[in-house]
Design a protein around this motif. Structure first.
Motif, PDB file in Angstrom:
ATOM      1  N   ASP A  95       0.849  -1.191   0.000  1.00 36.23           N
ATOM      2  CA  ASP A  95       0.000   0.000   0.000  1.00 36.23           C
ATOM      3  C   ASP A  95       0.884   1.241   0.000  1.00 36.23           C
ATOM      4  O   ASP A  95       1.773   1.374   0.854  1.00 36.23           O
ATOM      5  N   ARG A 142       0.848   3.316   3.309  1.00 41.67           N
ATOM      6  CA  ARG A 142       1.597   2.624   4.361  1.00 41.67           C
ATOM      7  C   ARG A 142       3.102   2.704   4.105  1.00 41.67           C
ATOM      8  O   ARG A 142       3.892   2.885   5.035  1.00 41.67           O
ATOM      9  N   TRP A 194      -1.947   9.380  -1.208  1.00 38.81           N
ATOM     10  CA  TRP A 194      -3.060   8.670  -1.845  1.00 38.81           C
ATOM     11  C   TRP A 194      -3.524   9.395  -3.106  1.00 38.81           C
ATOM     12  O   TRP A 194      -3.745   8.765  -4.143  1.00 38.81           O
ATOM     13  N   ASN A 221      -3.189   7.707  -6.809  1.00 36.76           N
ATOM     14  CA  ASN A 221      -4.440   7.241  -7.404  1.00 36.76           C
ATOM     15  C   ASN A 221      -4.962   8.151  -8.510  1.00 36.76           C
ATOM     16  O   ASN A 221      -5.792   7.698  -9.309  1.00 36.76           O
TER      17      ASN A 221
END
Length: 245
Positions: free
Chosen positions: A85, A88, A231, A235
């Protein structure tokens, strides 16, 4: 993640040795008048000032670049090809930078204590311990900015820290009405909370939970902002391709 923690820490320290050395030399030059004065009181004051500067600068050295450098060069694409991830992964990188910054600050604290003791000056270790809160707050701010700004994030953080200190010094939050004073108080570096925490450590105040909670909430807020930046960048396809050598 795929390398032992000790190895990652060693690589991080080795990559920042030059910046750390230049920083220490610069701080030493700034404090040179106190250091060469021969006055034990001025020497001890110089040691304390150097420790405070290091608490502010160490997170800039070890926590910066962990996200923005990867995003800028495209190395993040290579790292994130592994089944992990991204949030993470970069939170782990940030934690390592904060850990190294804190350990270095503790070593500097020990050196400062030894220096002041050798000069026969009063032990102010408890007061200096309060400055360690800056290591956390600055590291979290660095992470928050670096995940959104690929180039020049360190300079932006330095400007933000200076603006926060100036705004606090001029009492900007006291001059603004609600809810703007709440907003600025939440965004600016929590210098009053750090002072309150330091006062508790020294023993001149019984307030512990409120300043500690403010410092912790500030760190969590900026860390969450940094995680959101990671993120969003990953993404939304904003990562550049890795540079070819």
């Amino acid at each position: 993640m795929y390398m032992p923690l000790s190895r990652r820490i060693i690589l991080l320290v080795r990559s920042r040795v030059k910046a750390l050395t230049l920083t220490v030399l610069a701080i030493g030059i700034i404090q040179l008048p106190n250091l060469v004065s021969g006055d034990p009181t001025l020497l001890a004051e110089g040691f304390r000032d150097i420790f405070l500067f290091l608490c502010l600068v160490l997170p800039l050295i070890f926590a910066s670049g962990g996200v923005s450098a990867d995003f800028r060069s495209g190395m993040a694409r290579l790292w994130l090809q592994k089944p992990i991830d991204p949030v993470r992964f970069y939170l782990s990188r940030f934690s390592e930078g904060f850990l190294v910054s804190l350990v270095c600050a503790l070593l500097a604290l020990g050196a400062t204590r030894l220096g002041t003791a050798a000069l026969g000056q009063p032990d102010e270790t408890s007061q200096l311990l309060g400055y360690l809160a800056y290591v956390l707050t600055v590291a979290c701010v660095v992470f928050g900015f670096s995940s959104w700004i690929a180039r020049g994030s360190t300079l932006v953080v330095i400007g933000f820290l200076g603006a926060s200190a100036a705004a606090r010094g001029m009492g900007v939050t006291d001059l603004l009405g609600r809810p703007w004073n709440w907003l600025f108080d939440a965004i600016l570096v929590p210098i009053p909370a750090v002072r309150g925490f330091r006062d508790f450590v020294v023993g001149t105040s019984d307030a512990f939970w409120i300043p500690s909670a403010q410092i912790l909430a500030y760190g969590i807020g900026w860390t969450a902002l940094g995680a959101l930046g990671v993120w969003y960048t990953v993404n939304k396809g904003r990562l550049p391709h890795a540079e070819q050598s």
